[in-house]
Design an enzyme around this catalytic site. Sequence first.
Site, short mmCIF file in Angstrom:
data_model
loop_
_atom_site.label_atom_id
_atom_site.label_comp_id
_atom_site.label_asym_id
_atom_site.label_seq_id
_atom_site.Cartn_x
_atom_site.Cartn_y
_atom_site.Cartn_z
N ARG A 77 -12.80 0.33 -4.39
CA ARG A 77 -12.15 0.42 -2.94
C ARG A 77 -11.67 1.62 -2.44
NH1 ARG A 77 -7.55 -0.69 0.46
NH2 ARG A 77 -7.93 -2.55 1.90
N CYS A 113 1.01 -1.18 0.04
CA CYS A 113 -0.02 -0.12 0.11
C CYS A 113 0.86 1.38 0.00
CB CYS A 113 -0.94 -0.13 1.31
SG CYS A 113 -1.97 1.41 1.42
#
Length: 496
Positions: free
Chosen positions: A418, A319
């Site tokens: 998302r 991430c």
Amino acid sequence: MATYFDTPSRTFGEYLLIPALTTRDCTPDKVSLATPLTRYKIGKKPELTANIPLVSAGMQAVSGTNMAIALAREGGFCFIYGSQSIQAQAEMIRTVKNNRAGFVTSKWNLKPADTLQDILDIKAETDHSTIPITSDGSPHGKLLGIITSKDYRASRDDPKTPVEKLMTPISKLITDQAGISLKAANDKIWDHKINCLPILDKKGNLNSLVFRKDYDQSKTNPLSLLDDQKRYLVGASINSHDYTERIPALVEAGADLLCIDSSDGYSVWQKETIEFVRKKYKGKVKIGAGNVVDAEAFNYLADAGADFIKIGIGGGSICITREQKGIGRGQASAVIEVAKARDAYAKKTGEYIPICSDGGIVHDYHVTLALAMGADFVMMGRYFARFDESPSAKVKRGNDFFKEYWGEGSNRARNWQRYQMGEGKNSLSFAEGVDSYIPYAGPLKDNLAVTIAKVKSTMSNCGVASIPEFHKKAKLTLVSDLSLVEGAPHDLIVRD
């Protein structure tokens, strides 16, 4: 004026556990890692419980059908990734539910006129070698025979040979009637030394199959997560965009638990998604939410009705949310604060909401630290992506093997649901994840056994035998840079 936090944002690597008295009641073999997955009233049992506190992230490179089955066998839980069509995700759920340790509905069936080539095609695609032959080729048609790899030789038989000439006909099969208990079915398998027992209804139609291998697995995997029909438990990731269509399809397919997958769960859209589930299913379908990093966000989702809440923004190895958007929090700090909020909420309402630490796990001992800090279970992506069971490709680079691993916010995944909130263009404006390789680690079972052994050993050192006890009794200390150096091999030359 903006709000400022006085303390730094801490990570798991900045803490160590302080040992406590180890007694005969808390040796590793007596440590239980059972943990609740869903909200429950204090004093009552949760509806869903895992036997180990590890769940796999709902990512394309991590959580497919093979991962779901393998992890459920070990007592953990998998969330099938939602960044795919509703139909494809629902089919994955069905595949997991049909691959159960009990009475199996046959997914691959043939008609008498089908050929050996059809059998070879099914085996190549699925690795299934036992195929029922029914009058109409359906899972519940009239059973005419069974074909297995013992009935043909692919190198010598003509691929155009009809299966009716190769199959073992029903007149030579050992069968039984619907209504037989699983124990009786397994006894019959052993008495007759067969690998598969077809179960028929009164009209001779195929009801299900019972396999010897499933009995063997139940003995070698005593912690398997099974529903009341002896099917593996499996979860599904969803989003807050198409939930009105996706959720009913996943529930119909058999999903046991839903999880809203979002980089930032503190939103009105998550609340609306939770309310949709609660109104439509009246508590019969459970749903988790997140991700959050503070008490305020936890309480918002708790009040909305979330059955568990995920913690973590920007801490995953894949991430880049923090460097792209400047939001997030060190995972240890986030877990500590949310755990305090969870406990306060339980004291106020009488309801316990499990929390899941998602991200920030670099070493196995970080799992134990997350549990000590208050997490009920831990969600991981990179950890599981390394194994044979993950959906990604195994590739060779130089002399070593790797698995491909990419984030849901990467350009490869294109999982705009998302990350995007509200109305707007259905696309990613910028990436919040990267595309990468990670060292290949082999089968899940072997690696997971080592991780679980470490967690149990550490809990034993800390004088506890269960996760709830760990929450209450754990003692943690911050560490300095020098103590980190001291804790690793130093002042010597390490031999290969």
